[in-house]
Structures are given as C-alpha cells and as structure tokens.
Design a protein around this motif. Structure first.
Motif, PDB file in Angstrom:
ATOM      1  N   PHE A 176       0.867  -1.162   0.000  1.00  0.00           N
ATOM      2  CA  PHE A 176       0.000   0.000   0.000  1.00  0.00           C
ATOM      3  C   PHE A 176       0.905   1.214   0.000  1.00  0.00           C
ATOM      4  CE2 PHE A 176      -2.925   3.196   1.361  1.00  0.00           C
ATOM      5  CZ  PHE A 176      -4.099   2.814   0.739  1.00  0.00           C
ATOM      6  N   GLN A 178       2.553   4.911   0.176  1.00  0.00           N
ATOM      7  CA  GLN A 178       2.379   6.213   0.820  1.00  0.00           C
ATOM      8  C   GLN A 178       1.976   7.185  -0.285  1.00  0.00           C
ATOM      9  OE1 GLN A 178       3.952   9.483   0.828  1.00  0.00           O
ATOM     10  NE2 GLN A 178       5.365   9.435   2.561  1.00  0.00           N
ATOM     11  N   PRO A 179       0.945   8.007  -0.059  1.00  0.00           N
ATOM     12  CA  PRO A 179       0.409   8.783  -1.180  1.00  0.00           C
ATOM     13  C   PRO A 179       1.389   9.775  -1.818  1.00  0.00           C
ATOM     14  CG  PRO A 179      -0.855   9.187   0.857  1.00  0.00           C
ATOM     15  CD  PRO A 179       0.179   8.164   1.177  1.00  0.00           C
ATOM     16  N   ALA A 180       2.341  10.284  -1.068  1.00  0.00           N
ATOM     17  CA  ALA A 180       3.264  11.262  -1.659  1.00  0.00           C
ATOM     18  C   ALA A 180       4.464  10.576  -2.301  1.00  0.00           C
ATOM     19  CB  ALA A 180       3.730  12.246  -0.586  1.00  0.00           C
ATOM     20  N   SER A 181       5.149   9.737  -1.565  1.00  0.00           N
ATOM     21  CA  SER A 181       6.426   9.193  -2.045  1.00  0.00           C
ATOM     22  C   SER A 181       6.265   7.934  -2.873  1.00  0.00           C
ATOM     23  CB  SER A 181       7.327   8.871  -0.852  1.00  0.00           C
ATOM     24  OG  SER A 181       6.795   7.763  -0.124  1.00  0.00           O
ATOM     25  N   PHE A 183       6.541   5.085  -1.655  1.00  0.00           N
ATOM     26  CA  PHE A 183       7.167   4.025  -0.856  1.00  0.00           C
ATOM     27  C   PHE A 183       6.068   3.213  -0.163  1.00  0.00           C
ATOM     28  CE2 PHE A 183      11.149   6.182  -1.373  1.00  0.00           C
ATOM     29  CZ  PHE A 183      12.133   5.258  -1.049  1.00  0.00           C
ATOM     30  N   ILE A 241       2.640  11.675   9.447  1.00  0.00           N
ATOM     31  CA  ILE A 241       1.504  12.473   8.966  1.00  0.00           C
ATOM     32  C   ILE A 241       0.675  11.725   7.923  1.00  0.00           C
ATOM     33  CG2 ILE A 241       2.441  14.756   9.468  1.00  0.00           C
ATOM     34  CD1 ILE A 241       3.291  14.930   6.524  1.00  0.00           C
ATOM     35  N   HIS A 242       1.218  10.671   7.343  1.00  0.00           N
ATOM     36  CA  HIS A 242       0.484   9.950   6.306  1.00  0.00           C
ATOM     37  C   HIS A 242      -0.316   8.793   6.871  1.00  0.00           C
ATOM     38  CE1 HIS A 242       2.760  12.234   3.433  1.00  0.00           C
ATOM     39  NE2 HIS A 242       3.858  11.893   4.061  1.00  0.00           N
ATOM     40  N   CYS A 243       0.051   8.337   8.055  1.00  0.00           N
ATOM     41  CA  CYS A 243      -0.494   7.075   8.531  1.00  0.00           C
ATOM     42  C   CYS A 243      -0.267   6.948  10.029  1.00  0.00           C
ATOM     43  CB  CYS A 243       0.232   5.949   7.776  1.00  0.00           C
ATOM     44  SG  CYS A 243      -0.432   4.314   8.034  1.00  0.00           S
ATOM     45  N   GLY A 244      -1.358   6.929  10.780  1.00  0.00           N
ATOM     46  CA  GLY A 244      -1.233   6.696  12.215  1.00  0.00           C
ATOM     47  C   GLY A 244      -0.890   5.231  12.477  1.00  0.00           C
ATOM     48  N   TYR A 247      -3.881   2.877  11.972  1.00  0.00           N
ATOM     49  CA  TYR A 247      -4.172   2.591  10.555  1.00  0.00           C
ATOM     50  C   TYR A 247      -3.108   1.658   9.976  1.00  0.00           C
ATOM     51  CZ  TYR A 247      -4.959   3.756   5.569  1.00  0.00           C
ATOM     52  OH  TYR A 247      -5.184   3.715   4.210  1.00  0.00           O
ATOM     53  N   LEU A 251      -3.546  -1.902   8.214  1.00  0.00           N
ATOM     54  CA  LEU A 251      -3.037  -2.206   6.870  1.00  0.00           C
ATOM     55  C   LEU A 251      -2.155  -3.457   6.858  1.00  0.00           C
ATOM     56  CD1 LEU A 251      -2.158   1.304   5.360  1.00  0.00           C
ATOM     57  CD2 LEU A 251      -4.034  -0.216   4.672  1.00  0.00           C
ATOM     58  N   VAL A 254      -4.521  -6.228   6.416  1.00  0.00           N
ATOM     59  CA  VAL A 254      -5.159  -6.199   5.087  1.00  0.00           C
ATOM     60  C   VAL A 254      -4.168  -6.586   3.989  1.00  0.00           C
ATOM     61  CG1 VAL A 254      -6.325  -4.751   3.373  1.00  0.00           C
ATOM     62  CG2 VAL A 254      -6.870  -4.477   5.793  1.00  0.00           C
ATOM     63  N   MET A 255      -2.961  -6.054   4.045  1.00  0.00           N
ATOM     64  CA  MET A 255      -1.982  -6.374   2.998  1.00  0.00           C
ATOM     65  C   MET A 255      -1.547  -7.844   3.090  1.00  0.00           C
ATOM     66  SD  MET A 255      -1.622  -3.832   0.981  1.00  0.00           S
ATOM     67  CE  MET A 255      -3.304  -3.296   1.264  1.00  0.00           C
TER      68      MET A 255
ATOM     69  N   PHE B 701       8.945  16.233  -2.002  1.00  0.00           N
ATOM     70  CA  PHE B 701       8.009  15.340  -2.687  1.00  0.00           C
ATOM     71  C   PHE B 701       7.876  13.995  -1.964  1.00  0.00           C
ATOM     72  CE2 PHE B 701       9.318  17.975  -6.468  1.00  0.00           C
ATOM     73  CZ  PHE B 701       8.130  18.677  -6.508  1.00  0.00           C
ATOM     74  N   MET B 702       8.736  13.731  -0.982  1.00  0.00           N
ATOM     75  CA  MET B 702       8.581  12.509  -0.187  1.00  0.00           C
ATOM     76  C   MET B 702       7.350  12.611   0.711  1.00  0.00           C
ATOM     77  SD  MET B 702      10.918  10.390  -1.007  1.00  0.00           S
ATOM     78  CE  MET B 702      11.194   9.218   0.314  1.00  0.00           C
ATOM     79  N   ASP B 703       7.002  13.832   1.095  1.00  0.00           N
ATOM     80  CA  ASP B 703       5.877  14.003   2.012  1.00  0.00           C
ATOM     81  C   ASP B 703       4.751  14.862   1.457  1.00  0.00           C
ATOM     82  OD1 ASP B 703       6.654  12.501   4.369  1.00  0.00           O
ATOM     83  OD2 ASP B 703       8.323  13.914   4.499  1.00  0.00           O
ATOM     84  N   TYR B 704       5.048  15.645   0.427  1.00  0.00           N
ATOM     85  CA  TYR B 704       4.004  16.476  -0.172  1.00  0.00           C
ATOM     86  C   TYR B 704       3.436  15.725  -1.372  1.00  0.00           C
ATOM     87  CZ  TYR B 704       1.366  20.374  -1.907  1.00  0.00           C
ATOM     88  OH  TYR B 704       0.330  21.156  -2.323  1.00  0.00           O
ATOM     89  N   GLY B 705       2.160  15.430  -1.329  1.00  0.00           N
ATOM     90  CA  GLY B 705       1.559  14.543  -2.319  1.00  0.00           C
ATOM     91  C   GLY B 705       1.145  15.262  -3.598  1.00  0.00           C
ATOM     92  N   ARG B 708      -0.166  12.567  -9.540  1.00  0.00           N
ATOM     93  CA  ARG B 708       0.576  11.983 -10.663  1.00  0.00           C
ATOM     94  C   ARG B 708      -0.428  11.504 -11.696  1.00  0.00           C
ATOM     95  NH1 ARG B 708       3.874  10.279  -5.944  1.00  0.00           N
ATOM     96  NH2 ARG B 708       6.013  10.893  -6.380  1.00  0.00           N
ATOM     97  N   ASN B 769      -5.556   7.629   4.710  1.00  0.00           N
ATOM     98  CA  ASN B 769      -5.598   7.772   6.169  1.00  0.00           C
ATOM     99  C   ASN B 769      -6.872   8.490   6.605  1.00  0.00           C
ATOM    100  OD1 ASN B 769      -4.341   7.611   8.786  1.00  0.00           O
ATOM    101  ND2 ASN B 769      -3.747   9.750   8.602  1.00  0.00           N
ATOM    102  N   TRP B 772     -10.034   6.304   5.791  1.00  0.00           N
ATOM    103  CA  TRP B 772     -10.143   5.161   6.714  1.00  0.00           C
ATOM    104  C   TRP B 772     -10.659   5.630   8.072  1.00  0.00           C
ATOM    105  CZ3 TRP B 772      -7.451   3.890  11.280  1.00  0.00           C
ATOM    106  CH2 TRP B 772      -7.712   2.595  11.753  1.00  0.00           C
ATOM    107  N   ARG B 773     -10.146   6.787   8.518  1.00  0.00           N
ATOM    108  CA  ARG B 773     -10.584   7.329   9.805  1.00  0.00           C
ATOM    109  C   ARG B 773     -12.065   7.697   9.785  1.00  0.00           C
ATOM    110  NH1 ARG B 773      -6.647   7.270  13.104  1.00  0.00           N
ATOM    111  NH2 ARG B 773      -4.759   6.916  11.920  1.00  0.00           N
TER     112      ARG B 773
END
Lengths: 265, 785
Positions: A176, A178-181, A183, A241-244, A247, A251, A254-255, B701-705, B708, B769, B772-773
């Motif tokens: 799953f 990470q929405p920005a990177s 990874f 900040i992307h995933c507590g 959560y 995941l 789920v994964m 860009f690693m943290d700012y989405g 794409r 995130n 889901w919350r």
C-alpha cells in the motif's frame, strides 16, 4: 552537496579497502538514496566508492532451487527478466513496483538491501524468501541481516555481491503506497516452501520483520481467512503524517490477507 | 499518406507552435543562462518559525574561501533599501484600514516563519556560497509559534507583529448580519457546514531563481527571473533600490517554468539578489533549490469556513451566511489578504441566486509562509463551500441535489450579485444537462452494482461553479507588420504555458489574412514590452491581450486602406478589406504588398508615417466589475476501497462555458490542467506545519503529495459556449475553471460512495488515512446509536 573524493575501483578488494581506509567512506551502487541525501547535505561522506566498474556484480542466475541476483542488477532488469518472472513471479512484480521508471533503471538490489530503508520493497522479498545475502567476505541469512532503521549486519568495508533467493512454491507481494512518495506505507510478502510459510512486512516498523503468528496460521490453513483476524500491536509501529499507528496496524492485516489471497491463487 | 492540414483561424484546433522548441529542450529558463563573470549567492534561512534576532555573526563566513560579501538585513537597512508594503486598500466595516506590514527583504528584528531568508553570502562558486552560509552564527531567542488561522485567533496566541495583538490583519464584512438574521428567522430550514480548505504548495517545475546583472558602466540592472509579467518586478526593484527610476531596471525572461500565481509576486529573495548585485557591481546568480522553493514560495488556499444557507419551504435560497478565516501567513503580501474578498467574494454564492448575504472574512497572521494567488485565487474556495453546502442541503431538505441546484441557479441576466458583480450571461442548467449526459449519470446504478460485486464502493458527484476572470482591467499589445509581410506581436501579457504564441497568431491570422506561420510572439523583456503592459494571471490574457490585439489590427487595417487607396488610385472610402486583400475599383493589393509599400516612403501618400506598427492600450469598459464569468458543471466518478480507504478516480466529465473557444485543443488542455490541480488538492496535496515548532513537515516530494498521472482518469471536456458580452472576442477566462469544479465534484463523489457506511462529512485531502478514519468513526458512531 559537500566536497568528497570519488573513486571508481576495478576490483572488490580495492573497493573494500578504499571504503575502509577512508575517513568516512561510502559505497555507491545505484545512488538512488545516497545522491539525493548528499545533495540535501544530509549525508557527507569523505569518499564515495562507485561499484560501477567492478565485473561480475551484475546479472541473474537461475539454479534448481535458487535465483541469484548480482548486487548491481537494476530493478528494471529484475522486473523484465523472463527467468525471474518464471521462477519467482512475485519478485519480478515487486521490482516493477519500486519507485518510478528512472529509479528502476538506476537503482540496484544491492543498494536497496544495504540501505535497509524501513519502507523499501526489496527487504520484504529478502526476508520473505529466506534469501542469503552474499558479501565479499561471507554469507548472511536474511533473518540476521536487517537489524534496524537503516541498519544491517554489514561491517565497514563489507560489500554485497549478490542475493540468493530460494524459489518458493508460491509467493506474492502486496504493498500500500504512501500517497506522496510511493514508498510502502505497508507491504507484505508471503512465500510458501512446502508446508512452511514466511510472511515479511515492510513499511510498518524500523525495519522489515516477520509475522510469525501469521506464518503458523498459514501452515495450518493456506488461505486469506487464516490471517484475516490476526492483528499486530500498534505500540512499536511507525506513525507519521500519512499514517497513524492504528491505521498501519490495520493495513498490516489487510496487505497480508491480500498477499496470501494472491499467492494462494 | 494523407497530409495533415490545419486551418489557422479563430476556433480551429491548431496545434501549439511552442511545443516543438520546448519538447526538444530548446527552452531557455533562468538556470540555462550564465553570464561571463557571474558570482553566486546562497541564503541563510531561519531555522525557527518565530524568534527574536539577537545577533547574526558573519565574521567566519566572510573569511571563507571565495566569499566576496555577506549581507544581513542591517546592511540593507543601512543602505536605505525600501520595504515592501501591500497595496490592498480594504477596510473593516467600522472604517479601520487593513493592517499592513513593511517588509525588509532580510528581517532585522524577528523571524516569522521557518525558512524566511535572514542573511546571504556571495561567493565565486555556488558551493563556496553554500559552505559559507553554514559558518554564519544566527543567534536568536525562540518564541512560541502559531501556524493555523484558528489558533492565531485564540486567547494567548503568539503575536507576530507587536502592533497587531490579535493577529487579525483585516476583519472584513460586506454588511452587518442583520439582514441575514431577519431572513434566517423566517426560514423553513437552515443548513450549516464547517469546512477546511487545505493549504497547498504551488510547486512550479522551475524553482525560484534570479540572475541580477549589474552593468557598472551604465548603472543599469538586468534581472533574469521567472515571472508572469516583468513590469511588476521592474517597478518593485526600481522603487526599492533605484529611487523609482524604472529605466535603471530591465527584466528579461524567455521561458518561465510554471506560474500558477506564485510567479507573479515580488519575493524578498529577488530584491536581495538585486541589492547584492548593485552593491558589488557584479552579476549575481541565485538558484533556489526545491527545498527552498517549498518553504518560501507563496502557498495557496488555507481557509476554514463556517457557512449557512437559509431556505424557504420550496427549497429556494433566502440567504447565505459565510464566515471565513484565512491563514495569510507571516506577512501581508500583495494579494493574500484580499483573495477571499476581491477574489472569492466576486462569486461568493457560486452559480446561485443569493438574495441576502452576510460575509465575514478574518485574515489571520501566522508563523507560516504567506498565502497568495494560486490558480483560481479565492474562487475555487468559494465554489467549494457553496457546492458542499448545496449537496448537504439537498439531503437535509429531501430534494434531489440536481433539482435543488436548478431551482436556485441564476437564470436572468445580467445578474448583479450581492457583492456588486454584474454577471452578464450563462446557462447553468444547460451546462448541467450536458455534463449529466456526458457522464451517463443515468447509467450509474449498474456501474455501482459492478463495483459492489468487486468489494468496492462507487460514488458519483456533481458541482456547478461560477468563475470571475479578468484581473486588472487594462492591457497593452503592439502589432507590427514588417516589410516582408511577417508580423510581430509584442506583448504586455506573458505566456508561460498558455500557448499565446498559437492563439494570438490565430487571432491575427484571421483578422488580417496573414499566414499563421509568418506571425511571431515577442515577450518577456521590459525593454520591448509596450507601455501599460500588465502580465498573465487571473485567466485574463485572451480577454485583455486578445482584445487589444484585435483593436491594434483594426487600426493597422485602417492605415492599410489609406496606403491601398494610394496604390490602387482610389478613394480611401472605396477600399474594402477582406481575407488579407484590399480591394477598390476592380483592383486589389494584398496585405503583404501594402506592408512593403508602408516601408517605402516613395510609395506612401503624402504626410503618412511609414510602417504598419500599432500599439493599443485596452481598458475594459466596466473596470473590475465587468469581467468575464466562466462557468460550468463537472461530474466525477470514483471508487473507494472500504477496507483501506484508497480512492480511485474513474471518470470525469466537464461541461464548460468559457465563452467563445479560440482554440479547442488549448482550452481542453487548460481544463485538464485545472482539473488535475483541483483533484490534487482534493486527493493528496496537503501542507502540514508542526503545531509546536512551526516547521514545515511536508517540505519535499517525499511528504508532499503531488498528483501523478496515475491518480487521474480520462477527462472528457465539452463546451457550452455562450459568448461573453463584455469583450468583442466573446471569450471568458479558461485557465482556472478546472480547479473550481474539481474539488467539490470529487469530494461529493466520495461522500456519495461512502454514504452507505454512514459517512456524512469529509475534509480535503481525501488521503487513505483520512478516509479510513472517517469510515472507522462512522462505524463507531453507528455502533453506539
């Protein structure tokens, strides 16, 4: 970037010696983490030892029970190798999901494994497929290799030469992003060897780890249902900040469940 | 093989003539320029979000290898460098004027956001400059920081500017709440919503950078920097460093790698680099890196809104109450504190007839980089609020959301809004019908069932929107026909991705019958830009620059008739002009022949000046209130994975009325780009500052989405062109509409998908995130009920 000395040795011995003798020597493989870190002045090696000119570090060999991938083999080559696709399709698929095309054409398996990024994909395959990491001095079992956040069992001057993956009966990787990177926020790699199972999780803790409770459950019942109710404690999971952590814990289950479903076909 | 043929007039899908050069790497961006003898500059940036400066020790840095000079704010102060002050003139209801900051490019008293430039080093190489920056000792006492608009207004919050103890630079209200309260008291139903409009980083592809070339011989400074209109940077640098002498400053930019509003502003870094060049008499180059661009480029959006609509029993809106808090950051910038008022306020009720309005807007100062214009600049925020509210109202009133919108659309034109804007034309219901048909809204049920069979939740969402485009009501363009018949369009506007070279050429080609390929665009140099030039922002170039071109062409044609009459030995009044040919008394001459004659004084009638070269300064008749009003209806379809919270965009249908379409290929591109930016904000772009330390947590860009390509689906854009009555081209701005429609359409679609799980509210961005919350919370609430 700070000033540094650049070396391009022809042999492993020379590379190892140069790295060890330098004030703060670093090995350069694909440079996909190293170079950006240096550009941001977060890493400042005194000497950079580029492995590009050393023969024999690239390539894929298929044995009866193992797939051996040279340390300097690019992700793209693993992803597109018909041999890997046939022997361990999950591994080829994993390589094709790393980063973006530029990263896959530069990044190497040795570099990724040596870096032990908590969110990298390859460590999940190394641990999940019970691989052996071969270096210029020894062979290290996957279970002993990853020791912490960006930490491995590698010693100073020790250079990965190849990774030997055991060919499983079935395997699958689900991540799953990470929405920005892009990874792995959580990635799960499951592999079946006869009646034994290995399930490795990346992205969730300081470094890749096995879910032994799930492995045991799968040995009794190779199906997604077997792991669907197995959860991981939030306590030592990463939170950002992307995933507590809550959560992330969700995941993981789920994964793992989805990887098992895919592997079980 | 069939030959590819194109027609080049207005309305034709002409392929962009700019692309070949840009795609083969032929563009010239600021970092492509290197000037003999240039030296390099690097900034020291504040490590703290809020701190009182004790001392900046530059001794060691000044002695480092290659260093020519180290400057701090004290040097700028000593040399009398001017301070930047906003020219916003809005007032509070009681007449109190807006609080303005006087900003020195490098501060001397305090730092007010993490990443604010505080000192600079000039050295022979960029590496030497960066190394020396690390030797500067920045001694400051840290102060508590405040990073959100809400927190800035709380009791005991950190104070940014001593003169402004409540951190509120401007509390603007259109009126007292009395009129709204009166209709609300009689309302059948009042529907309320509280929303957050997330802060975004503009992220143009080209980082912030500048070369300041000082010519010690002439004392003239040339600035090379990406900018959306050079006159402004020329004026600002002249005012702050050259006692207002504009001829001492020239700005040049060939290509600019992305504007989005953030490249239309005067940055302290630009002033500082120019100061360094002037002080040293050298050419100084500064290339900001991506990290610097993240922390110091002006950001966009960042509002919290509390809104109410009062309805009568028929679902007709009686009144609208909106209270907005805007996070304008650490400094009162050029537009930050007026975006929600002059920008979003223009179209505050969206596409709906709002008979009574109460609008209160508090502009709050925080320890963050300032927010300012970002594609849409207030209008996406305003449309988002009202579209979310209409959707919610439909559910609470038990009226179909489309029907509720239809009942309340503005239907009679011209329509004067509560903010005094005169909306000239539009057909909002027709746009909605078009979008509904294109999206196959009626066939959604079976699609949703298929998704459900695969374990996914499908949703569909709609948003109508109204835009107000045009910006500053004046622009100048010069059209010049040369001796060989080729044409130069010398621009006040500045194309940085919009394709002006193509569209303006289409206008001139159609108007004067000149071959499309013989027309060139000249822009990006204050030495050649015509007087009264403004620039490109606010979706204004076609409606301002395009009209100025038309009028310049008209004057050229009239002069051409005089020349043609001389050549054809006829009276001027007898000469007609059509498709590039002047005719009279059975004879004819082409524009090219007339152009040749125009440059040959022996062939001109007596007293006529040679040349066909006209400059037209166009002023919009109604000024600011007489803009164009693009509008449309966008529909988005999504699928949510309820187990992970991941959202996938599946389909997008845009029905846009941007007036006369000059080039559908380019307008499609504008719509696609705007939608992508809107989806980016709604799906993944999120700017996070640490609430304790004030540090930017999403600084790469690693943290700012960034969105794409794979985040987006196919986008089907169609047009419902109703020509604007406010300009003779009939155009309405097309650049910013996409990001007005996309966020509410997308979020409404996700809310629709999640409705079966009991999710009733979401705030952007809809990251896995957050989704889901929301699902988790709805489940928990469902269980307790």
């Amino acid at each position: 970037m700070y000033e540094f000395n650049y070396h391009r040795p022809k042999t492993l011995d020379e590379a190892s010696r140069t790295t060890k003798e330098a004030e703060d020597g670093q090995v350069l493989a694909g440079g996909m983490t190293m170079i950006p870190s240096m550009k941001l002045r977060l890493a400042s090696p005194s000497d950079l030892v580029d492995l590009a000119d050393i023969d024999g570090l690239k390539g894929i060999t298929i044995g009866p029970d193992t797939v051996t991938i040279g340390a300097m083999t690019r992700h793209h080559d693993v992803h597109t190798s018909p041999d890997v696709q046939k022997a361990i399709p999950a591994l080829a698929a994993l390589a094709g999901g790393i980063g973006d095309p530029s990263v896959r054409h530069r990044g190497t398996i040795g570099g990724s494994v040596a870096n032990s990024d908590p969110a990298a994909d390859y460590p999940a395959a190394v641990l999940g497929l019970d691989a052996t990491v071969e270096t210029n001095t020894r062979k290290i079992a996957a279970d002993d290799f990853f020791t912490g956040l960006f930490e491995t069992a590698l010693e100073s001057g020790e250079i990965i030469t190849a990774v030997h993956f055991k060919i499983p009966d079935a395997a699958a990787y689900m991540k799953f992003p990470q929405p920005a990177s892009g990874f792995a926020m959580v990635g799960a790699f499951v592999a079946k060897f006869g009646g034994e199972f290995r399930l490795a999780v990346t992205g969730a803790k300081d470094c890749v780890f096995r879910m032994t409770e799930m492995e045991q459950a799968l040995a009794a019942n190779f199906s997604a249902d077997a792991v669907a109710e197995i959860t991981i404690a939030e306590d030592d999971l990463l939170a950002d900040i992307h995933c507590g952590a809550d959560y992330r814990a969700h995941l993981v289950t789920v994964m793992a469940k989805r990887a098992v479903a895919l592997a079980a076909g | 093989m069939e030959a590819f043929t194109e027609k080049f007039g207005i309305g034709q899908p002409v392929r962009r003539k700019e692309d070949q050069r840009l795609l083969i790497g032929g563009g010239v961006y600021t970092d492509d320029i290197n000037i003999e003898g240039q030296v390099h500059l690097a900034f020291l940036r504040a490590p703290y979000a809020h701190a009182r400066i004790n001392h900046i020790d530059t001794t060691a840095a000044a002695q480092a290898p290659g260093v020519l000079a180290v400057f701090t704010g004290r040097d700028l102060e000593k040399d009398g460098v001017g301070r930047v002050e906003s020219n916003i003139n809005l007032k509070q209801l009681d007449g109190t004027p807006i609080f303005k900051t006087q900003r020195l490019a490098l501060p001397t008293d305090k730092v007010r956001f993490a990443g604010e430039p505080v000192a600079m080093v000039v050295a022979e190489t960029a590496f030497q400059a960066a190394d020396a920056v690390e030797l500067i000792i920045f001694d400051a006492d840290q102060l508590p920081a405040v990073v959100t608009a809400r927190a800035a207004g709380a009791q005991g919050a950190a104070v940014l500017h001593d003169e402004l103890p409540d951190n509120c630079a401007l509390h603007w209200q259109n009126d007292t709440p009395d009129a709204y309260d009166a209709v609300a008291a009689k309302a059948h139903k009042i529907v309320s919503i509280a929303l957050t409009n997330n802060r975004v980083v503009p992220v143009p592809m080209e980082p912030k950078c500048c070369i300041a070339e000082m010519n010690p011989g002439t004392g003239r400074l040339t600035i090379y920097a990406p900018f959306q209109g050079g006159r402004r940077v020329q004026g600002a640098v002249a005012d702050l460093l050259f006692d207002g002498e504009r001829d001492k400053v020239r700005h040049v930019s060939d290509n600019t790698g992305g504007g989005f509003g953030t490249r239309s502003k005067i940055y302290p870094e630009i002033i500082a680099v120019c100061y360094a060049a002037k002080s040293l008499g050298r050419t100084v180059k500064w290339l900001g890196d991506r990290s610097e661009t993240f922390v110091s480029d002006l950001h966009g959006r960042d509002q919290v809104n509390s809104a109410q609509l009062a309805f009568d029993a028929d679902g007709k809106i009686l009144g609208y109450r909106l209270e907005t808090l805007v996070n304008i950051g650490a400094w009162v910038t050029e537009n930050g504190a007026r975006l929600a008022i002059d920008g979003g306020g223009r179209i505050v009720g969206g596409a709906y007839d709002i008979p009574v309005l109460y609008y209160s807007c508090r502009n709050m100062m925080t320890n963050t980089v300032s927010t300012d214009t970002y594609r849409g600049a207030g209008r996406p925020e305003a449309n988002y609020i009202v579209e979310r509210l209409m959707e919610k109202a439909a559910h609470e009133l038990g009226i179909d959301p489309q029907e509720l919108r239809r009942r309340n659309f503005i239907k009679t034109f011209p329509y004067t809004t509560q903010m005094g804007m005169k909306v000239d034309c539009g057909d909002f219901a027709a746009c909605m019908d078009m979008a509904l048909a294109n999206s196959d809204w009626a066939g959604f049920g079976p699609r949703a069932a298929r998704s459900q069979a695969g374990g996914k939740l499908r949703g569909i969402g709609l948003a109508s929107f109204l835009e107000g485009a045009g910006g500053r009501p004046e622009e100048t363009m010069r059209v010049q026909i040369q001796e060989d018949g080729s044409v130069n369009i010398i621009c006040g506007t500045f194309s940085h991705g919009q394709g002006h070279g193509t569209v303006y050429s289409q206008i001139v080609s159609e108007k004067m019958g000149v071959p499309f390929t013989a027309i060139d665009l000249i822009q990006g140099d204050t030495d050649t830009a015509p007087a009264g030039a403004s620039g490109t922002y606010g979706s204004r170039s076609s409606q301002m620059g395009g009209v100025a071109i038309i009028r310049a062409c008209d004057i050229i044609i009239e002069k051409g008739k005089v020349i043609a009459s001389h050549l054809l030995q006829a009276d001027t009044a007898e000469v007609t002009f059509e498709a590039g040919t002047f005719s009279a008394r059975g004879g004819s001459v082409t524009m090219a022949e007339v152009a040749k004659a125009a440059h040959d004084t022996r062939r001109l009638p007596d007293g006529l000046q040679p040349g066909l070269d006209e400059t037209y300064h166009y002023t919009r008749d109604g000024g600011r209130d007489d803009q164009s009003f693009p509008n449309g209806c966008h529909i988005c379809e999504v699928e949510v994975d309820p187990e992970t919270g991941a959202v996938e965009m599946l389909a997008y249908s845009a029905a846009d009325d941007c007036g006369t379409v000059l080039n559908p290929l380019i307008v499609h591109g504008q719509v696609h780009g705007g939608v992508a930016q809107g989806i980016g904000q709604a799906l993944c772009e999120h700017t996070v500052y640490d609430e304790e330390t004030g540090q930017l947590l999403t600084g790469s860009f690693m943290d700012y989405g960034m969105p794409r390509a794979h985040h987006l689906s196919h986008m089907a854009a169609e047009f419902n062109p109703i020509p604007s009555t406010n300009n003779e081209l009939g155009v309405k701005g097309a650049g910013e509409a996409g990001c007005c429609g996309a966020p509410p359409a997308f979020v409404n679609a996700v809310l629709d998908a999640l409705s079966s799980l009991g999710v009733k509210h979401l705030d952007m961005p809809l990251t896995p995130n957050n989704i889901w919350r929301a699902i988790h919370q709805a489940k928990a609430e469902g269980e307790t009920h």
